[in-house]
Structures are given as C-alpha cells and as structure tokens.
Design an enzyme around this catalytic site. Structure first.
Site, mmCIF file in Angstrom:
data_model
loop_
_atom_site.group_PDB
_atom_site.id
_atom_site.type_symbol
_atom_site.label_atom_id
_atom_site.label_comp_id
_atom_site.label_asym_id
_atom_site.label_seq_id
_atom_site.Cartn_x
_atom_site.Cartn_y
_atom_site.Cartn_z
ATOM 1 N N CYS B 84 -14.942 13.513 4.443
ATOM 2 C CA CYS B 84 -13.759 12.888 5.054
ATOM 3 C C CYS B 84 -14.069 11.513 5.647
ATOM 4 O O CYS B 84 -13.155 10.796 6.056
ATOM 5 C CB CYS B 84 -13.168 13.813 6.102
ATOM 6 N N HIS B 333 -3.801 13.134 5.096
ATOM 7 C CA HIS B 333 -5.247 12.893 5.062
ATOM 8 C C HIS B 333 -5.732 12.872 3.610
ATOM 9 O O HIS B 333 -6.418 13.785 3.157
ATOM 10 C CB HIS B 333 -5.950 13.979 5.885
#
Lengths: 385, 385
Positions: B84, B333
């Site tokens: 991430c 995201h």
C-alpha cells in the site's frame, strides 16, 4: 557521481528448487554479503528485482519480506519490476544510490519462483508483459514474438536456421561444468531440431527453461572497495532505457531500440567501444534473441551475428565470448534474477575465477532485456586497478 | 543534495472507472505534466507505484506501458512496489533522482485498477502482502489484522469503540464536496454501526472501499521551480523505512515502528516538530489505522488519538486537520495510487486551492503505510518561499 564497485556476489542454485521465494532470495543475498565481507548493518538500501512473485507464489511485498528475512535495519527497501529486465533495474538502482552519494553500501538482488505452478499459468504470467489491450488479446506470447523475429531474420539475411539453433549448442556446451546451471546436458544440433516445436521455427531447446533462482550483489564506492574485497569490479557504465511495448509499433523485428540506445549510451559513459569488451552475458531468452542482441550491442554487423557465432566468434576462445555461463538457455530464466545472475558471471570472469574463465578478461558487459524490446539495462564492468 | 519542489500534480477520478489501468495512469500523468507546464521531453526519469497490476488486470511491465502511452523518450522507467506504500515509494524515488542531481525533471505516478474483478480475488490479492509462509496460510487478511488492532486499542486505552468509528464520520464529511472522492455520502455514526461487520469490531464503513484511480506529480529542483509554477511546493523531507512483516513479530498492535521511524527521521530532516504541521494526509485504510497513525506521527500521545479526533482536533477547524480530502476511507484506496493522491491533496492545500482549504496551511505531511506495518513513507512539504 562517485565511482562505484561490486565487492560481493552470490546466487542460489537455478532450477526446480524446494525452498520458497523468500528463502531463495535470502540465500543469494547472504552469499553476496559474505563474499563482500561487510556487516549487514552497513547496508543502507536494498533493491529487489522480481517480476511475477504475487501471480506465481501469492507473495507480494517481497522486498520487505526478504529484507526482514536477512535482518536488515530500518532502511528503504524497494521491489522494482520491468519484466525480464527487473534484475538489471535493481542493479542499476543500487549503483545509482551509491554513485549519487545517497548511501555507501547497497544490496541488490533478483528472484523468481516459477516451478511448482501449472505451465499455462506461467506462460500466461510471462505474457503479462505484452500489451493486454491490443496484442495480449489476440494471443501474442513471447515464444510467438521471438518466432516471428527468427523467421524474419532467416528470411531477411538468407541465413540457414541451423545457424540460429547453433547458438544453443555453444551455450549448452558452456553450461556443462557450471554448477549453477539448470540444464547441464550436452546438446547437439540434432537434439535441438528434434525437440518439439514451440512456435516454429523455435524448438523447445531454443527457449530458456522455466526455473527458480536468485542472485545478488553488494555495491560500494570504488575508493573503499579494496578494504572489503581483494578483487573489486568497477562499474564503468550503467544504463536503463525505454523502448517499444508493442510488436505492432516496431519498424523491424531484427533490432531492439532499447538495446541499441542503452548500449550506445553505456559505451559512451565508459569511453570504450564494443571491441573493448572481453566477455559478455546477454539476454538469450531464445536462441534468436542472442543473435539479435549480439548485433544490437555492436559485436557484429546487423545480419552477421548468426554466421559469426556459428563460426566460433562467441565461443570461449572466440573474439567475443558470449554467455560463458551457459546463458538463460542453460541456467534458466527466473525472470527477476536473470539480470543479477549475468552480473554474477561477469564479476567472476573479471576476478579471474569463473568456471569457464575467458583468458585475460578485463572488461565485461551484461545486457538484460524486458518485454517486447520495451526496457533494457546495459552494465559495463572492469577489473578495478 | 539539492532542494526539490513539486511543480505539477494530477489525478484521475477515483471509484469504479471505465478506462483500463494504463489509460487511468496516463490521464493522471497528463494532468500533472500540464499543471507543471513542462514539455514531455524534459522528463528524464519515471517511477510508477503499482501493487497488483498483473494479478488484477493481467498487465505487467506497467511503467513502460504508461510511459509509451505518454510518449516519453528513451529514459529509465521503473515500476516500484511496496504494497500500500507503492505510491509513496514512487514519489520518494522521483525526489531522490532530482535531489541527487541524477535528473532535473522526474515524473512520478501511482495507479491501481481493482474493480471489475470478483471481490474474493481482490481480497486475496491484498492479502498477498501478508507473509504467506506463516500468516497467510492461517487466513490472516488486512481487515483481520486491523480488527485485532482495533480490539486491542479499545481494550488497552479503555476507549468506547464509537470514538474509532467517529473518525469515519469526520472524513466522510470532508469528502462531501471533493469531486475526486469515490464515496461522497453523508455518513453518521449510526450508519457505520449499522453497516455489516467485516471483522468485528470493524464494520464495512470502517474500511476503505475497493476502487480504481491514479495520481501523479512532477518534481524539479527548487531553484528553477518558479519558472514553471507560480506556487511550487518544496519537499522538506522524504523518508522510507522497513518495519515488521509479520503480525507475530510485533511487540504491540498499537504502534507501527515503520511509521515512528519514518516520521522521526522526516521531522529531523525538515528541522521541525509535529506541532509545525498544518495539515496531514495519513494512511486511513481503516478507521483504527488513522487513530494509530495520528499517534505514531506524533500529533497525539499514544492512546489519546481517538478521543482527540472525536473532540474535533483532526477536523478542518481542529489543531491538526487530518485527511481533509476525505482520506482513503472516502476517496478509495487504489493501492498504488494512494501515496500520490495524498500528496496531490497536500500540494493543493499548500497552494491554497484545496476543496476543503485549511486556512493558512503552510506545512503539510503525507504518510503512506504498506503491509502489516512493513514499509512506510513520510513526506513533509512546505509552500516554497
């Protein structure tokens, strides 16, 4: 920019390996660190080249996983990907990090774990480096791509296809006594022609085998390299280029601009010409690739590489020994590892302790190519005075 | 090291997008280049953050694909991956390339295409950042990981779980007028508690949504930045750290060492303290993550973040406005894009033209976290004088 040297190299075995992807990478890194004789805490950045780790093994975040496995400190660790050039890209980033003064010691590695997975899944993962919007959709794969190049080459230059297969005979011969090679079996022209057609005129033995493996190197400023290794190998040039990403954009299948441009710039940076290279490890994912690369890198004129190789010019005793390790065709092509496995061999050659030592090898070149000629790294190395 | 500034930023929309992964990335890059007012031929290196491109879309070699789509020249183009934190890592590499003098103009971007794929496949791809040898095998996923952290936090600090959910109410409120956010619906505490349990005590609305998107930035030396943009934003610090890769190695679920170390080093580099930060975009993949991050970054003492946020300290009018964009929880995201979407918002804030402008915002911070606290980037930015 500071001058930079390699003070340690290491590899895992190549082939069908039992350990997992993290363990294989850790093994190669541990060997490189031991070879360099540095403490792990000296390492201030880590680059890992990997292509299809998550697709083939389910494991992402590989740079961090390997770094933790090694016990590295609170440093930046980064996975880089550029298809089959991922290892060369990792190497270049380590070189840049030291050359620019960002860090004094960089660890770089490449790894891939490709066996133990159904072959169609591996083939599909490899074809991921083809443009999926256009050419992936219509079924283009890399054997297909290089088969077209093979066919064009023998047509354009009126070359007997045996001369292309012959490249494999040479490389497999070199591999016979190289313990890290996956395929170490004497291979004749007849064997190759009798192997099954993958995408004609490419036969199975014209293709590098699917395999596992890892390789690693430790880089530091040249001025302190001899404190760590008696025979450091200096980086004279390191380049990385963008080329075409679609077969349909290429004006010719007989040359890859990414290679031509990376090589041109690298020779310029090093202040040398192709004639100054004593030994080269180049990207022979397929027999025809070695021929095209050898011309793009300036070792032979366009259209003359196949005949020159068949005449012995690229053999250990030739004018420019190519792939003395056995190449991807024999060592295997664990995608992310290849760029560093090539540098492992060149470092051994320039230290004078390679398995198939090229006499008086002083300057070497490593060439790593990714995608349909899309991205390329060229590294020129020399025995440090 | 040279001083470095951002002179252009751009994003695609975030959410369920029609175009493919290459097109989304190209769109964000084109906007950033137009915003910077530079010619494409000035760009001498390109970094693309991407996590699961090949797993979710079948497309690998993405940096080259996007670079060709943009028409960039014969330059190094590199995909970086750190789960991430992939976007933050791309940003840091562009910053380093300019700061070290390697190039004058760097383009950095992040992209992910996650919709249009069955959710279990996305969940499995995200769980690839868990150690597959140990914790992946037993079924650990990131919602599971952060649910454990949530439970531990409310136990350890005797905090009512509503205070954690409340973070989402704040962020979703900020998102209402932000056109790039995926979720722009007024959300109450009751809505969150009524949403389905994902991994208790995490409810669906405590989790950032699966989405597509891309963001990009153009970086150049600070000394020439004003030739290109009237309001360049200077990089005061850029750090990237390695943390733990296994839940079972953590001594506490209430703090991530990778963040603590990246922040500490970044404040030191910038010569400031957390109190000097006027606005922050931080990694709120889950409600509880924003709380833990806000403490790890030094905005609040450990255990006091949830109550402070519930008391309004992180709202637009608070002492330290956090995620004025709406955060990952509202924007979505798209893994590789997030680190650069955060920087997009901070640049807008420091230019004074953000959608939810924090009055007199002069210094901002972006925080991007990957894996189970495994890798972190912190970037501190300031209006250039």
């Amino acid at each position: 920019m500071r001058k930079v040297s390699i003070i340690g190299v290491g590899t895992s075995a190549f082939g069908k390996l039992q350990p997992g992807i993290i363990e294989i990478a850790v093994e190669a890194c541990e060997k490189a660190i031991a070879d360099a004789g540095i403490e792990k805490k000296s390492i201030k950045t880590f680059y890992l080249g990997n292509y299809a780790g998550e697709v083939l093994t389910g494991q992402a975040l590989l740079a961090a996983m390997v770094a933790r496995g090694l016990g590295l400190g609170v440093i930046p660790v980064t996975k880089v990907e550029g298809a089959c050039a991922s290892g060369g890209i990792a190497l270049r980033h380590g070189i840049q990090a030291v050359a620019t003064g960002e860090v004094d010691f960089a660890l770089v590695a490449g790894v891939e774990k490709m066996t133990g997975v159904p072959t169609p899944k591996v083939t599909s993962a490899l074809a991921g480096a083809v443009d999926q919007n256009l050419e992936g959709k219509v079924g283009l794969t890399f054997p297909g791509f290089f088969a077209l190049a093979f066919r064009r080459y023998i047509h354009e230059f009126a070359v007997n296809e045996d001369l292309i297969h012959q490249v494999v005979v040479k490389s497999r011969g070199n591999a016979l006594n190289n313990p890290i090679c996956y395929l170490r079996k004497k291979t004749s022209l007849e064997d190759i022609k009798a192997s099954y057609p993958v995408a004609e005129p490419l036969r199975q033995m014209d293709c590098c085998p699917i395999s596992d493996g890892a390789a690693a190197a430790v880089i530091c400023p040249a001025e302190i390299a001899k404190n760590f290794h008696a025979n450091p190998v200096q980086i004279l040039a390191s380049t990385q280029t963008l080329g075409y990403t679609r077969l349909s954009d290429l004006s010719s299948l007989l040359s890859f601009e990414a290679t031509v441009n990376a090589a041109k710039k690298a020779y310029q940076m090093a202040g040398i010409t192709p004639a100054d290279i004593d030994v080269a490890e180049i990207h022979d994912c397929f027999s025809i690739a070695e021929v095209i690369d050898s011309e793009d890198l300036g070792f032979f004129k366009k259209g003359e590489g196949a005949a020159a190789a068949a005449g012995g010019a690229t053999s250990l005793a030739g004018t420019i020994p190519i792939n003395p390790s056995g190449g991807l065709i024999s060592r295997g092509h664990p995608v992310g590892a290849t760029g560093l496995a090539q540098v492992y061999e060149i470092v051994k050659q320039l230290r004078g302790d390679a398995v198939n030592q090229v006499p008086n090898a002083r300057t070497g070149l490593a060439h790593n190519l990714g995608g349909p000629g899309s991205t390329c790294t060229v590294t020129i190395l020399r025995q440090q005075d």
